[in-house]
Design an enzyme around this catalytic site. Structure first.
Site, PDB file in Angstrom:
ATOM      1  N   GLN A   1      10.817  -4.587   7.456  1.00  0.00           N
ATOM      2  CA  GLN A   1      10.149  -3.442   7.417  1.00  0.00           C
ATOM      3  C   GLN A   1      11.299  -2.399   7.221  1.00  0.00           C
ATOM      4  O   GLN A   1      11.261  -1.361   6.432  1.00  0.00           O
ATOM      5  CB  GLN A   1       9.382  -2.928   8.734  1.00  0.00           C
ATOM      6  CG  GLN A   1       8.112  -3.918   8.500  1.00  0.00           C
ATOM      7  CD  GLN A   1       7.052  -2.842   7.897  1.00  0.00           C
ATOM      8  OE1 GLN A   1       6.493  -1.952   8.312  1.00  0.00           O
ATOM      9  NE2 GLN A   1       6.489  -3.480   6.725  1.00  0.00           N
TER      10      GLN A   1
ATOM     11  N   GLY B   1       6.707   1.195  10.428  1.00  0.00           N
ATOM     12  CA  GLY B   1       6.757   1.163   8.783  1.00  0.00           C
ATOM     13  C   GLY B   1       7.392   2.199   7.872  1.00  0.00           C
ATOM     14  O   GLY B   1       7.823   1.967   6.885  1.00  0.00           O
ATOM     15  N   GLU B   2       7.521   3.282   8.524  1.00  0.00           N
ATOM     16  CA  GLU B   2       7.834   4.186   7.750  1.00  0.00           C
ATOM     17  C   GLU B   2       9.234   5.098   7.804  1.00  0.00           C
ATOM     18  O   GLU B   2       9.999   5.569   7.067  1.00  0.00           O
ATOM     19  CB  GLU B   2       6.733   5.380   7.736  1.00  0.00           C
ATOM     20  CG  GLU B   2       5.471   5.077   6.993  1.00  0.00           C
ATOM     21  CD  GLU B   2       4.446   5.882   7.498  1.00  0.00           C
ATOM     22  OE1 GLU B   2       3.904   6.628   6.684  1.00  0.00           O
ATOM     23  OE2 GLU B   2       3.680   5.686   8.473  1.00  0.00           O
TER      24      GLU B   2
ATOM     25  N   GLY C   1       0.644  -1.286   0.005  1.00  0.00           N
ATOM     26  CA  GLY C   1      -0.021  -0.080  -0.226  1.00  0.00           C
ATOM     27  C   GLY C   1       0.646   1.250   0.034  1.00  0.00           C
ATOM     28  O   GLY C   1       0.885   2.093  -1.017  1.00  0.00           O
TER      29      GLY C   1
END
Ligand code: FES
Ligand code: FES
Lengths: 201, 746
Positions: free
Chosen positions: B639, B704-705, B240
């Site tokens: 991740q 995640g970022e 996503g």
């Protein structure tokens, strides 16, 4: 012949029918289909025999349909993924005659008679293919969408036996994009299986 | 039993993903399924004056050509982020299929529905459209409306502390430069897809989304349905990265098409259509100006700039958030303006704001280190604040210096010789660069349901999302420890609005938001189990309060005497039950108001630059992060390296090119928009400090970022170290590198 709204497409289909595809048509045309009468309008279905993961399927397909769409939309073998439909991402990689191909760039009718192996055909019953097991162990995926293509590509790569170093594996797996970025883990999984197979020999 | 949390466990859904049995949205086949293909606009602004659909309607297999003329009327949606209480998820206010207006090149304007995919695709090509086109504003420098947003993601748009410009003039050592980043697109390998089916007035959709409840809200609003009459499922999502965070048009277009033809409809965007009608990351132009005293202490920090939004949304890419929290400075000025363009609405993309923002800020810090003749790691250590530099609040957890030192040690930073061009590998130039990583800690409301059975298994449910993060694995680990069960006895279900509510999987918030709900549901379950024990005869748990007992070995036992207790099976047998469950709904507390809650990290990059061709190859990359407790060491590493990989693409390859005359995206495919491939990515290393945050659920932060932040700056800084050339405009292409001049350190 009535005017075709899409002359390019008509020329293309006739060209294919006159060339390689013609052979497949002749060898697989069932009763009631005149092989000498090539399809003219868009969407005129033709009989195609596909052998997927050892199973024969007698299908009637639109001659324009790609192997990818035949697998996903007709046979409902959705393990093989569509990421681009243009041969640019590798998500649709399957094995035809043991060689890796982009199923989105392969007309279904052109592989009639050749064994097709997809991700669904890698495991033996409940026993995962060593690459599948290594992918899990090394976390060689995240979302899992590119994974069937990576796996089929890796099966083909090991059979080709041209890649030894990590860099060679990277180079020869570069047709399989992974946006989640699992590349180092894919390389680790492939190398583990390659080395285990070498040691077993 | 040793705790499951922290262990490098294999993914619980790994087997499904490697055998091709994990089913994604487009793979749900329903009886009578028809196929929809969208037609998109070929002008950037104006209106459709005529549709010629006759040929398409006559084409074989065609069931309908849906245009504004025959589309059912839909209500306007509510934009993402416009409500604090409702899960609104609208991505564009463009009345798609509801009017003849066109707001961007590539906007959906019609849907062709046919019995097979090939029939629909063929017929879609036969639709002829004429337009009344208007001039469009398409670039950061165009005449679009420029404005300062009221808020930047809930925060003030401008921060002024002291006199930043005055301090810059007075600074002993300074840098002042402009950096640009281009538009990026997410390029999840799974294209956006929806299967929509109506059953009377009820709607079921399988959708590629990071937010099933948001899509449900959006569809219910548009079609005027009760929330309970819409069910959205997304058990697996093929990546996503923010691009599936809102409700993009394919979902309501599929539902519209299904309504028109009276059959379930599958609508999958072609790759070019994903570029055309799902927004990407806005281009940015940022000024960073830093001043320091001779000792390398910042005296001023300025970070300002412009990003784009669109005429049909307001999106603020919060590029100056890192500068709000990373470094101590007595004078600070941070500001942002937006320009409204006739483009597909820009949206969140992995590390929105922080990702382009750290490119500029961390390139600037490197430039300042060069000007100071100071090691860039040392410069960062010297400017570590003891409280939040812009808010003045204490930190919930700040192990930034530890992460920086950990990364430097693992990377071997000490072998770097400072002079640009001083390190060589044969004829190749060697460069080593560093940059900080930064991402805020966000937490959102969430709920969960937990059920234990007499057989000693547990089912945990939450309508959150899996798109590669390993959600079910991490949450099963968390629940297993809470329940005193082995992980393989716990099943976690997600991705369905029939399950308890969860917010968007975004802002790296999901793990702790859901963990808090699972924790509360397990606590409620304890009360429910005790209530059962209370009513039964002979239970050793009789008369005990929740505080007196603990989950242990598949049951409950006295906290002070682990042997005095009984299994779930025994408790349930006495009560004559097969299972017992409990639900909980939790909201974040006010910790984020009182504390500065952030994740930090340091990215270290080693490049090889070919001096004759300007090609840059990544040789090594090490990321070290301060992200609280890590739940699963294996999936966490994935991740981090995944984020780093996307950052390498941003540094060297990625750019969405929009034709400035027409608004058409000219490289809307995966051959011309280059994402990193295997051969671009060396072995990557990720480490973490691991100290838990006392103020977050499980002591964890989302991860995640943060992996993508700082990466492009680390690469650019390494390229500078190799070549003496400072590239301030991404991506760092061979052309840019060959034409740049060598900068001599001042
Ligand atoms: S779908 Fe075939 S290469 Fe992308
Ligand atoms: S695992 Fe998501 S694209 Fe590779």
């Amino acid at each position: 012949m009535p005017p075709d709204p899409d002359p390019d497409r008509r020329d293309f289909i006739q060209g294919v029918a006159a060339g390689g595809l013609g052979v497949a048509l002749l060898s697989t045309a069932g009763p009631g289909v005149a092989a000498a009468d090539p399809p003219t309008g868009p969407g005129r279905a033709i009989p195609v025999q596909l052998t997927v993961n050892g199973q024969d399927h007698a299908l009637t397909l639109d001659p324009r349909i790609s192997l990818l769409d035949a697998l996903r939309e007709v046979l409902h073998l959705t393990g093989t993924k569509k990421g681009c439909d243009h041969g640019q991402c590798g998500a649709c990689t399957v094995l035809v005659d043991g060689r890796r191909v982009n199923a989105c760039l392969t007309l279904a009718a052109s592989v009639a008679g050749s064994p097709v192996r997809t991700v669904e055909g890698l495991a033996t019953g409940d026993d995962l293919h060593p690459l599948q097991a290594a992918f899990i162990k090394h976390d060689a995926f995240q979302c899992g969408y590119c994974t069937p293509g990576q796996l089929c590509s890796a099966v083909g790569l090991l059979k080709e036996a041209h890649a030894t170093t990590d860099d060679e594996v990277r180079e020869q797996m570069s047709g399989n994009l992974c946006r989640c970025g699992a590349y180092p883990n894919v390389v680790a999984a492939v190398q583990e299986v390659r080395l285990a197979a070498r040691d077993a020999r | 039993m040793t705790p499951a949390v922290g262990k490098p466990l294999d993914r619980v859904d790994g087997r499904q993903k490697v055998t091709g049995t994990a089913r994604f949205a487009a793979e749900y086949d329903l009886p009578g399924l028809a196929h929809g293909v969208i037609v998109t606009s070929t002008v950037a602004k104006g209106r459709v004056t005529a549709f010629d659909t006759a040929a398409a309607e006559r084409a074989p297999g065609v069931l309908a050509v849906v245009t504004p003329k025959n589309a059912p009327k839909l209500r306007p949606t509510e934009p993402f982020g416009s409500s604090e209480t409702k899960p609104v998820a609208g991505t564009t206010t463009a009345p798609v299929l509801q009017s003849d207006q066109v707001f961007w090149y590539g906007q959906p304007i019609a849907v062709v529905v046919a019995g097979t995919l090939d029939q629909a695709k063929y017929a879609a090509h036969l639709v002829r459209v004429t337009y009344d086109a208007k001039p469009a504003e398409l670039t950061l420098d165009s005449k679009g409306r420029v404005f300062v947003p009221d808020k930047v993601q809930q925060e003030e748009p401008e921060i002024t502390i002291g006199d930043a410009e005055g301090a810059l003039t007075a600074a002993a050592v300074k840098m002042d430069h402009t950096y640009t980043t281009p538009q990026h697109n997410h390029n999840a390998i799974e294209p956006h897809a929806t299967v929509a089916a109506w059953d009377g007035g009820k709607l079921t959709v399988y959708d590629t989304t990071q937010f099933v409840f948001g899509v449900r809200y959006d569809l219910a609003t548009r079609f005027g349905l009760k929330l309970d009459d819409v069910r959205v499922l997304a058990p697996f999502v093929g990546g996503g990265f923010g691009g599936k965070g809102g409700a993009w048009p394919q979902a309501f277009l599929a539902a519209t098409a299904a309504k028109v033809v009276g059959r379930p409809v599958k609508l999958v965007l072609g790759r070019d259509q994903v570029y055309a009608c799902v927004g990407g990351r806005t281009p940015t132009r940022q000024r960073v100006a830093l001043g320091a005293d001779a000792g390398g202490k910042l005296t001023t920090l300025i970070h300002t700039g412009r990003t784009s939004t669109s005429t049909t949304n307001t999106f603020t890419e919060q590029f100056n958030f890192p500068a709000r929290h990373l470094y101590a400075s007595p004078n600070i000025h941070l500001a942002q303006e937006l320009i409204e363009l006739d483009v597909c609405p820009p949206t969140f993309m992995r590390g929105p704001g922080e990702c382009p923002g750290t490119f500029a800020l961390e390139s600037g810090m490197d430039e300042l280190a060069v000007a100071l003749k100071l090691d860039p790691v040392e410069l960062r250590l010297r400017n570590d604040p003891d409280k939040d530099p812009t808010r003045g609040t204490p930190f919930s957890l700040r192990k930034y210096k530890e992460a920086l030192k950990l990364g430097a040690e693992k990377f071997g930073w000490a072998r770097r010789t400072p002079e640009p061009g001083s390190m060589k590998d044969g004829r190749l130039l060697v460069g080593l660069g560093v940059a900080s990583a930064f991402y805020p800690v966000y937490r959102m409301p969430s709920s969960a349901r937990v059920e234990v059975t007499a057989a000693g298994t547990a089912l945990v449910q939450c309508g959150c999302q899996e798109m590669g993060m390993g959600t079910a694995t991490a949450q099963a680990q968390i629940a297993a420890d809470l329940l005193g069960l082995p992980v393989d006895r716990v099943k976690f279900e997600l991705g369905d609005t029939a399950l308890p509510f969860a917010m968007v999987a975004g802002g790296s918030s999901q793990t702790i938001s859901v963990a808090a709900a699972v924790t509360a549901a397990v606590a409620a379950l304890k009360t429910a189990l005790l209530a059962l024990a209370e009513k039964a005869d002979g239970s050793p748990l009789k008369g005990l309060k929740a505080a007196d007992v603990a989950f242990r070995d598949g049951g409950l036992a006295r906290a002070d005497d682990p042997k005095a207790g009984e299994s779930f099976g025994a408790i349930l047998a006495r009560a004559g039950r097969k299972a017992v469950d409990a639900k909980a709904e939790v909201k974040p507390g006010d910790e984020a108001k009182k504390l500065s809650m952030q994740s930090y990290g340091a990215q270290f990059c080693e490049v090889r630059v070919d001096p004759d061709f300007g090609t840059v190859r990544i040789k090594r990359f090490v990321g070290a992060f301060d992200v609280g407790r890590v739940i699963n060491a294996k999936t966490a590493r994935s991740q981090f390296i995944g984020g780093i990989t996307m950052g390498l693409g941003m540094a060297l390859l990625e750019e969405t090119h929009r034709d400035p005359r027409t608004g058409r995206l000219v490289n809307a495919d995966l051959a011309e928009y280059m994402v990193p491939v295997h051969a671009d990515v060396p072995a990557l290393e990720a480490y973490w400090v691991g100290d838990p945050d006392p103020h977050t659920p499980m002591g964890a932060h989302g991860i995640g970022e943060i992996g993508i932040t700082g990466v492009a700056a680390a690469v650019a800084n390494a390229v500078y170290h190799a070549t003496g050339k400072r590239i301030r405009d991404l991506p760092i292409t061979p052309e840019r590198l060959m034409s740049a001049a060598r900068e001599s350190p001042r």
